[in-house]
Write an enzyme that holds these catalytic residues in place. Sequence first.
Site, mmCIF file in Angstrom:
data_model
loop_
_atom_site.group_PDB
_atom_site.id
_atom_site.type_symbol
_atom_site.label_atom_id
_atom_site.label_comp_id
_atom_site.label_asym_id
_atom_site.label_seq_id
_atom_site.Cartn_x
_atom_site.Cartn_y
_atom_site.Cartn_z
ATOM 1 N N LYS A 4 0.850 -1.202 0.000
ATOM 2 C CA LYS A 4 0.000 0.000 0.000
ATOM 3 C C LYS A 4 0.883 1.250 0.000
ATOM 4 C CE LYS A 4 -3.867 -2.342 2.205
ATOM 5 N NZ LYS A 4 -4.613 -2.656 3.430
ATOM 6 N N GLN A 48 -4.801 -0.917 9.632
ATOM 7 C CA GLN A 48 -4.734 -2.283 9.113
ATOM 8 C C GLN A 48 -5.288 -3.267 10.150
ATOM 9 O OE1 GLN A 48 -3.999 -3.095 6.034
ATOM 10 N NE2 GLN A 48 -3.946 -5.299 6.245
ATOM 11 N N ASP A 71 -11.228 2.892 3.796
ATOM 12 C CA ASP A 71 -11.605 1.471 3.801
ATOM 13 C C ASP A 71 -13.121 1.300 3.669
ATOM 14 O OD1 ASP A 71 -9.516 -0.406 4.002
ATOM 15 O OD2 ASP A 71 -9.150 0.111 6.103
#
Length: 238
Positions: A4, A48, A71
Site C-alpha cells: 500500500k 490495518q 476502507d
Amino acid sequence: MRNKERACEECGIYSEKYALPVTTSQEELLELINTLNNKSSISGILVQLPVPEHIDEETIINAIDPKKDVDAFHPVNVGKIMVGNYDFVPCTPAGVMELIKESGIEVKGKECVVVGRSNIVGKPQAMLLLHQNGTVTVCHSKTKNLAEKTRQADILVAAVGIPNFIKGDMIKDGAVVIDVGINRMENGKLCGDVEFDSAEKVAGAITPVPGGVGPMTIAMLMKNTVKAAIVNKTHKEE
Ligand code: GUN
C-alpha cells in the site's frame, strides 16, 4: 502495508505510516486517529486489521472520520453502501467489481453467489452485485448443501478464508470465478479459497492467487484516497 505504501509512492500520493508496537493501548491509538482526523495534509486514514486483542476493533473503526475512511468500514459509509449512494467502496469488493466490468461481464440478471459474509468482503460484495442488478445469494459456514448453491452461480465470489475450499465440481460450466482468498500454506506458498487446477477446467473465467484480486484491492484504495482528497477539500471550502 508495504504494498500500500509503495502504491502511494507510485501514484504520487503523500503517505505517513505508523508501525505501532503491539503494546500500544487503545487510548494511544484513538489519540493518533484523532490527530490524523484533524490533520489537513491527510485525506485518508486506514488502520490495518486485525488489531491486537486488547483493542476493540469497532471502537477504532468508529473513531475514524467517515470522510477520511478510505476502507469504507465506518457505519456511516456502510449505511451509504446499503442505500446505494456512496463515495467510498470497500477496496476488495470494489476491486472485484472492477475486474468484472473490465472483463466485459454483465452482472444484470445473473445468479451471483458470494461465499463468505465478512464486513470487509462478503456483505459489501453482495450489496455491490445487487446494485448492478445481480440476483445475489450469500453463503457461509452454516449454509447447508453449499455445493448445490455454488453450482447455481454464473458469478461466484469466494471469500471464506479456507484454502482450496471451492473445488471444480462445485462450479457451473462457464461460470465466472473470483477468488478473494489469500491463504498461506504450510510450505509458505500462497493459495486462494478456490482449488485453481480443478476450477479452471470448468470456469469460463477465473482469477489467480496471487495476482488476481490482491493488486485490484490496492488500486481501489488509491482510488478511494483520491476521492477522499476531493471530498475533504470540498468540505474545507464549504
Ligand atoms: N485486513 C485485511 N483486509 C483489510 C482491508 O481491506 N483493510 C484493512 N484496514 N485491513 C484489512
